[in-house]
Motif scaffolding. Sequence first.
Motif, PDB file in Angstrom:
ATOM      1  N   GLU A  88      16.398 -29.086  47.745  1.00 17.26           N
ATOM      2  CA  GLU A  88      16.611 -27.957  46.847  1.00 17.26           C
ATOM      3  C   GLU A  88      15.378 -27.793  45.973  1.00 17.26           C
ATOM      4  O   GLU A  88      14.953 -28.728  45.292  1.00 17.26           O
ATOM      5  CB  GLU A  88      17.851 -28.185  45.985  1.00 17.26           C
ATOM      6  N   LEU A  89      14.784 -26.608  46.001  1.00 18.18           N
ATOM      7  CA  LEU A  89      13.537 -26.367  45.295  1.00 18.18           C
ATOM      8  C   LEU A  89      13.789 -25.934  43.851  1.00 18.18           C
ATOM      9  O   LEU A  89      14.883 -25.499  43.491  1.00 18.18           O
ATOM     10  CB  LEU A  89      12.728 -25.294  46.027  1.00 18.18           C
ATOM     11  N   ALA A  90      12.752 -26.055  43.039  1.00 15.82           N
ATOM     12  CA  ALA A  90      12.836 -25.664  41.635  1.00 15.82           C
ATOM     13  C   ALA A  90      13.172 -24.176  41.517  1.00 15.82           C
ATOM     14  O   ALA A  90      12.796 -23.368  42.369  1.00 15.82           O
ATOM     15  CB  ALA A  90      11.511 -25.959  40.938  1.00 15.82           C
ATOM     16  N   THR A  91      13.886 -23.835  40.465  1.00 14.57           N
ATOM     17  CA  THR A  91      14.288 -22.445  40.224  1.00 14.57           C
ATOM     18  C   THR A  91      13.551 -21.894  39.003  1.00 14.57           C
ATOM     19  O   THR A  91      12.761 -22.592  38.358  1.00 14.57           O
ATOM     20  CB  THR A  91      15.804 -22.344  40.014  1.00 14.57           C
ATOM     21  N   ASN A  92      13.837 -20.640  38.692  1.00 17.73           N
ATOM     22  CA  ASN A  92      13.189 -19.965  37.565  1.00 17.73           C
ATOM     23  C   ASN A  92      14.182 -19.746  36.429  1.00 17.73           C
ATOM     24  O   ASN A  92      15.314 -19.323  36.666  1.00 17.73           O
ATOM     25  CB  ASN A  92      12.630 -18.606  38.000  1.00 17.73           C
ATOM     26  N   THR A  93      13.762 -20.036  35.228  1.00 16.95           N
ATOM     27  CA  THR A  93      14.590 -19.796  34.054  1.00 16.95           C
ATOM     28  C   THR A  93      14.845 -18.299  33.886  1.00 16.95           C
ATOM     29  O   THR A  93      13.932 -17.483  34.024  1.00 16.95           O
ATOM     30  CB  THR A  93      13.899 -20.324  32.791  1.00 16.95           C
ATOM     31  N   LYS A  94      16.095 -17.944  33.584  1.00 11.38           N
ATOM     32  CA  LYS A  94      16.450 -16.546  33.327  1.00 11.38           C
ATOM     33  C   LYS A  94      16.931 -16.420  31.884  1.00 11.38           C
ATOM     34  O   LYS A  94      17.724 -17.242  31.415  1.00 11.38           O
ATOM     35  CB  LYS A  94      17.528 -16.071  34.297  1.00 11.38           C
ATOM     36  N   VAL A  95      16.445 -15.384  31.207  1.00 14.22           N
ATOM     37  CA  VAL A  95      16.718 -15.250  29.779  1.00 14.22           C
ATOM     38  C   VAL A  95      17.160 -13.829  29.446  1.00 14.22           C
ATOM     39  O   VAL A  95      16.957 -12.894  30.227  1.00 14.22           O
ATOM     40  CB  VAL A  95      15.467 -15.594  28.943  1.00 14.22           C
ATOM     41  N   THR A  96      17.777 -13.694  28.279  1.00 15.56           N
ATOM     42  CA  THR A  96      18.087 -12.389  27.717  1.00 15.56           C
ATOM     43  C   THR A  96      17.088 -12.101  26.608  1.00 15.56           C
ATOM     44  O   THR A  96      16.818 -12.967  25.766  1.00 15.56           O
ATOM     45  CB  THR A  96      19.512 -12.362  27.149  1.00 15.56           C
ATOM     46  N   ALA A  97      16.524 -10.892  26.603  1.00 11.38           N
ATOM     47  CA  ALA A  97      15.521 -10.537  25.608  1.00 11.38           C
ATOM     48  C   ALA A  97      15.933  -9.284  24.851  1.00 11.38           C
ATOM     49  O   ALA A  97      16.450  -8.331  25.437  1.00 11.38           O
ATOM     50  CB  ALA A  97      14.159 -10.326  26.265  1.00 11.38           C
ATOM     51  N   ASN A  98      15.689  -9.320  23.555  1.00 18.36           N
ATOM     52  CA  ASN A  98      15.916  -8.167  22.693  1.00 18.36           C
ATOM     53  C   ASN A  98      14.562  -7.501  22.442  1.00 18.36           C
ATOM     54  O   ASN A  98      13.645  -8.128  21.904  1.00 18.36           O
ATOM     55  CB  ASN A  98      16.550  -8.615  21.373  1.00 18.36           C
ATOM     56  N   ILE A  99      14.434  -6.234  22.832  1.00 22.00           N
ATOM     57  CA  ILE A  99      13.156  -5.526  22.734  1.00 22.00           C
ATOM     58  C   ILE A  99      13.394  -4.238  21.958  1.00 22.00           C
ATOM     59  O   ILE A  99      14.187  -3.386  22.385  1.00 22.00           O
ATOM     60  CB  ILE A  99      12.575  -5.220  24.129  1.00 22.00           C
ATOM     61  N   VAL A 100      12.727  -4.100  20.794  1.00 22.87           N
ATOM     62  CA  VAL A 100      12.994  -2.964  19.913  1.00 22.87           C
ATOM     63  C   VAL A 100      11.697  -2.246  19.540  1.00 22.87           C
ATOM     64  O   VAL A 100      10.598  -2.794  19.650  1.00 22.87           O
ATOM     65  CB  VAL A 100      13.726  -3.416  18.630  1.00 22.87           C
ATOM     66  N   ASP A 101      11.859  -0.999  19.060  1.00 25.31           N
ATOM     67  CA  ASP A 101      10.712  -0.218  18.595  1.00 25.31           C
ATOM     68  C   ASP A 101      10.535  -0.420  17.097  1.00 25.31           C
ATOM     69  O   ASP A 101      11.210  -1.253  16.474  1.00 25.31           O
ATOM     70  CB  ASP A 101      10.876   1.257  18.966  1.00 25.31           C
ATOM     71  N   GLU A 102       9.638   0.364  16.487  1.00 29.41           N
ATOM     72  CA  GLU A 102       9.334   0.171  15.072  1.00 29.41           C
ATOM     73  C   GLU A 102      10.509   0.509  14.177  1.00 29.41           C
ATOM     74  O   GLU A 102      10.562   0.078  13.013  1.00 29.41           O
ATOM     75  CB  GLU A 102       8.124   1.022  14.695  1.00 29.41           C
ATOM     76  N   ASN A 103      11.477   1.261  14.683  1.00 32.12           N
ATOM     77  CA  ASN A 103      12.688   1.570  13.918  1.00 32.12           C
ATOM     78  C   ASN A 103      13.830   0.607  14.223  1.00 32.12           C
ATOM     79  O   ASN A 103      14.980   0.840  13.839  1.00 32.12           O
ATOM     80  CB  ASN A 103      13.129   3.008  14.201  1.00 32.12           C
ATOM     81  N   LYS A 104      13.514  -0.458  14.955  1.00 33.81           N
ATOM     82  CA  LYS A 104      14.483  -1.492  15.346  1.00 33.81           C
ATOM     83  C   LYS A 104      15.548  -0.967  16.308  1.00 33.81           C
ATOM     84  O   LYS A 104      16.636  -1.532  16.411  1.00 33.81           O
ATOM     85  CB  LYS A 104      15.129  -2.136  14.125  1.00 33.81           C
ATOM     86  N   ASN A 105      15.231   0.133  16.993  1.00 30.40           N
ATOM     87  CA  ASN A 105      16.100   0.633  18.045  1.00 30.40           C
ATOM     88  C   ASN A 105      15.694  -0.008  19.372  1.00 30.40           C
ATOM     89  O   ASN A 105      14.513  -0.276  19.614  1.00 30.40           O
ATOM     90  CB  ASN A 105      15.992   2.155  18.160  1.00 30.40           C
ATOM     91  N   LEU A 106      16.685  -0.234  20.239  1.00 32.67           N
ATOM     92  CA  LEU A 106      16.389  -0.841  21.532  1.00 32.67           C
ATOM     93  C   LEU A 106      15.485   0.063  22.354  1.00 32.67           C
ATOM     94  O   LEU A 106      15.719   1.272  22.464  1.00 32.67           O
ATOM     95  CB  LEU A 106      17.690  -1.115  22.302  1.00 32.67           C
ATOM     96  N   VAL A 107      14.436  -0.521  22.917  1.00 30.06           N
ATOM     97  CA  VAL A 107      13.513   0.224  23.767  1.00 30.06           C
ATOM     98  C   VAL A 107      14.191   0.506  25.101  1.00 30.06           C
ATOM     99  O   VAL A 107      14.814  -0.382  25.698  1.00 30.06           O
ATOM    100  CB  VAL A 107      12.204  -0.564  23.980  1.00 30.06           C
ATOM    101  N   THR A 108      14.050   1.711  25.591  1.00 28.52           N
ATOM    102  CA  THR A 108      14.750   2.101  26.820  1.00 28.52           C
ATOM    103  C   THR A 108      13.827   2.309  28.010  1.00 28.52           C
ATOM    104  O   THR A 108      14.306   2.488  29.126  1.00 28.52           O
ATOM    105  CB  THR A 108      15.535   3.413  26.588  1.00 28.52           C
ATOM    106  N   ASN A 109      12.523   2.288  27.791  1.00 29.65           N
ATOM    107  CA  ASN A 109      11.603   2.612  28.890  1.00 29.65           C
ATOM    108  C   ASN A 109      10.912   1.381  29.476  1.00 29.65           C
ATOM    109  O   ASN A 109       9.754   1.420  29.868  1.00 29.65           O
ATOM    110  CB  ASN A 109      10.553   3.624  28.426  1.00 29.65           C
TER     111      ASN A 109
END
Length: 382
Positions: A88-109
């Motif tokens: 069994e080979l090594a796997t890749n870590t999977k994460v959740t990320a919060n990405i926001v603009d200057e107004n702290k709104n979630l980036v959609t693009n």
Amino acid sequence: MILINPLDLIKDLETKDFNYYLDSMLNNVSDDVDKRNGAIIYDAIAPAAMEMANRSTDLINYIKQSHIATATGDFLDWHAQDKGTSRELATNTKVTANIVDENKNLVTNIDINDRFASVGADTIFYSVIGKKDDGNYLLQAETTGTQPNAYIGQLLPVTPNDSVNWAEITEIYAPAKDDESDDSLRERLLSPNNYINYGGNITDYHTMLDKIKDVGAVQIYPAWQGGGTVKLVILDNDLKPALDTLLNEVKVTIDPPEDSGLGYGLAPIGHQVTVVTPEFFDVTVNIKVTTDGKIGLDILNNEIKSATQNYFNNLRQNWSKDTNFKYSLTVYRSQIMAAILQLEHVVNAEMPKLNNADADVDLTFTNETSQLPNLKDVIIDD
């Protein structure tokens, strides 16, 4: 022809070192010839003796690599191929990320395969692999192995995006694992439980879960709510309870929720699969110890707590092991005491109490409940 088993042959070859061959050859030279170190006959024979000793070492290695019980590395991989499996080979870590603009709104693009990087000396690069319903993004470390498991924090965009003002990893929902060790692979190859996976039997489900590399361990409960129902209780690669994102990933892969039982996942048609994670069973350990007084109590207490935690970590290694497909796991007081007594400055210890009781703890594994041992606290009296 003299028959000899491999272990005896190895022991015999181990005795045939440089001195063995040198003495053997010099014994065949007449005693009226100068055989001392530096003499012509000694200097002529010594290189041959060294070469023969090297051949003995080579033969030992060949014998060891020809048997699963002693093979290592690439040779063990070849044995695995002969058995129809692989490391069994090594796997890749999977994460959740919060990405926001200057107004702290979630980036959609943000697009799939957009890249981000961790902050610090040992940079870890991540690629976007998906988006959650809440607007947060799913990222995967580009580096395999467990190193990225330890990083939670700020991310910097590698792919240019003027909308991004702040990005950070908020959780690791699928920790990675390293390449399978020789010991683990060898144990699998030598396991007597080689049942054929077929038609949704338990071994078949183990094979399905093996394909989902983010799952570190699984318990399988067939027909837990009647015929055709299957319950999978999973841990992540750190042998911790799986987060909702991983639970959903496994459910979609095995038996998609919108079409449960229709065979659109890995599960056979007619199987309705439930995927959950075990519940913690908290254990508080009370133990009285006698020390030699040579180190501070704070340091020793930390060592005792660390030794106890290591015991609980080892318990989790056996959490998914079964006997005739029945699961059981016990927290033994005697084994906790033994782990603590091995510490250098502990000279004696009394049998500990678990949750204020003088008894071992048997965890519950039923169709309704699957427990995972969790060390809540260690209270030390000296």
